[in-house]
Design a protein around this motif. Structure first.
Motif, PDB file in Angstrom:
ATOM      1  N   UNK A  25       0.813  -1.212   0.000  1.00  0.00           N
ATOM      2  CA  UNK A  25       0.000   0.000   0.000  1.00  0.00           C
ATOM      3  C   UNK A  25       0.850   1.267   0.000  1.00  0.00           C
ATOM      4  N   UNK A  26       1.980   1.204  -0.683  1.00  0.00           N
ATOM      5  CA  UNK A  26       2.921   2.314  -0.715  1.00  0.00           C
ATOM      6  C   UNK A  26       3.002   2.867  -2.134  1.00  0.00           C
ATOM      7  N   UNK A  27       3.177   4.177  -2.242  1.00  0.00           N
ATOM      8  CA  UNK A  27       3.325   4.797  -3.553  1.00  0.00           C
ATOM      9  C   UNK A  27       4.802   4.967  -3.891  1.00  0.00           C
ATOM     10  N   UNK A  28       5.062   5.203  -5.156  1.00  0.00           N
ATOM     11  CA  UNK A  28       6.428   5.467  -5.598  1.00  0.00           C
ATOM     12  C   UNK A  28       6.957   6.741  -4.935  1.00  0.00           C
ATOM     13  N   UNK A  29       6.079   7.712  -4.747  1.00  0.00           N
ATOM     14  CA  UNK A  29       6.455   8.969  -4.084  1.00  0.00           C
ATOM     15  C   UNK A  29       6.882   8.716  -2.639  1.00  0.00           C
ATOM     16  N   UNK A  30       6.141   7.889  -1.933  1.00  0.00           N
ATOM     17  CA  UNK A  30       6.485   7.556  -0.546  1.00  0.00           C
ATOM     18  C   UNK A  30       7.820   6.813  -0.488  1.00  0.00           C
ATOM     19  N   UNK A  31       8.025   5.870  -1.397  1.00  0.00           N
ATOM     20  CA  UNK A  31       9.278   5.126  -1.430  1.00  0.00           C
ATOM     21  C   UNK A  31      10.442   6.067  -1.731  1.00  0.00           C
ATOM     22  N   UNK A  32      10.244   6.963  -2.668  1.00  0.00           N
ATOM     23  CA  UNK A  32      11.271   7.929  -3.026  1.00  0.00           C
ATOM     24  C   UNK A  32      11.707   8.745  -1.806  1.00  0.00           C
ATOM     25  N   UNK A  33      10.751   9.201  -1.024  1.00  0.00           N
ATOM     26  CA  UNK A  33      11.061   9.986   0.176  1.00  0.00           C
ATOM     27  C   UNK A  33      11.814   9.149   1.207  1.00  0.00           C
ATOM     28  N   UNK A  34      11.460   7.884   1.326  1.00  0.00           N
ATOM     29  CA  UNK A  34      12.102   7.011   2.324  1.00  0.00           C
ATOM     30  C   UNK A  34      13.534   6.636   1.958  1.00  0.00           C
ATOM     31  N   UNK A  35      13.788   6.440   0.670  1.00  0.00           N
ATOM     32  CA  UNK A  35      15.112   5.944   0.266  1.00  0.00           C
ATOM     33  C   UNK A  35      16.021   7.021  -0.304  1.00  0.00           C
ATOM     34  N   UNK A  36      15.485   8.207  -0.585  1.00  0.00           N
ATOM     35  CA  UNK A  36      16.316   9.280  -1.114  1.00  0.00           C
ATOM     36  C   UNK A  36      16.729   9.083  -2.556  1.00  0.00           C
ATOM     37  N   UNK A  37      15.880   8.417  -3.317  1.00  0.00           N
ATOM     38  CA  UNK A  37      16.119   8.198  -4.748  1.00  0.00           C
ATOM     39  C   UNK A  37      14.974   8.880  -5.488  1.00  0.00           C
ATOM     40  N   UNK A  38      15.295   9.553  -6.583  1.00  0.00           N
ATOM     41  CA  UNK A  38      14.264  10.303  -7.307  1.00  0.00           C
ATOM     42  C   UNK A  38      13.172   9.373  -7.839  1.00  0.00           C
ATOM     43  N   UNK A  39      11.999   9.940  -7.989  1.00  0.00           N
ATOM     44  CA  UNK A  39      10.874   9.196  -8.550  1.00  0.00           C
ATOM     45  C   UNK A  39      11.214   8.735  -9.965  1.00  0.00           C
ATOM     46  N   UNK A  40      11.894   9.581 -10.713  1.00  0.00           N
ATOM     47  CA  UNK A  40      12.279   9.221 -12.087  1.00  0.00           C
ATOM     48  C   UNK A  40      13.168   7.977 -12.089  1.00  0.00           C
ATOM     49  N   UNK A  41      14.169   7.938 -11.216  1.00  0.00           N
ATOM     50  CA  UNK A  41      15.064   6.778 -11.175  1.00  0.00           C
ATOM     51  C   UNK A  41      14.347   5.527 -10.687  1.00  0.00           C
ATOM     52  N   UNK A  42      13.443   5.675  -9.730  1.00  0.00           N
ATOM     53  CA  UNK A  42      12.664   4.515  -9.275  1.00  0.00           C
ATOM     54  C   UNK A  42      11.736   4.032 -10.384  1.00  0.00           C
TER      55      UNK A  42
END
Length: 79
Positions: A25-42
């Motif tokens: 139940x996680x978004x790419x935006x949430x993951x990006x914030x948690x790991x410090x990797x851009x949404x584009x790279x994810x």
């Protein structure tokens, strides 16, 4: 043949990021914030267009998703 398809055929590796995000139940935006990797790279990773990934990034993603590397990256098998 799309670039993503040719990359997957070339490497035989599929990234299950989209499926793991949905299961948690996680978004790419949430993951990006948690790991410090851009949404584009994810997104590149999620869409099987990545040619490489740093171990530190792989570790951060697995920690955030509470998964093992083998759950995130799987071999594509022709049936």
């Amino acid at each position: 043949m799309t670039p993503a398809a040719s990359d997957e055929e070339e490497t035989g590796i599929h990234c299950r990021l989209d499926e793991l995000l949905a299961e948690r139940g996680m978004t790419l935006t949430q993951l990006s914030a948690r790991v410090g990797v851009s949404i584009v790279n994810l997104s590149v990773l999620k869409n099987d267009r990545a040619r490489a990934i740093r171990y530190s990034t792989l570790r951060a993603i697995c920690d955030a998703l509470e998964c093992e590397v083998g759950e995130l990256l799987v071999l594509s098998r022709d049936d």
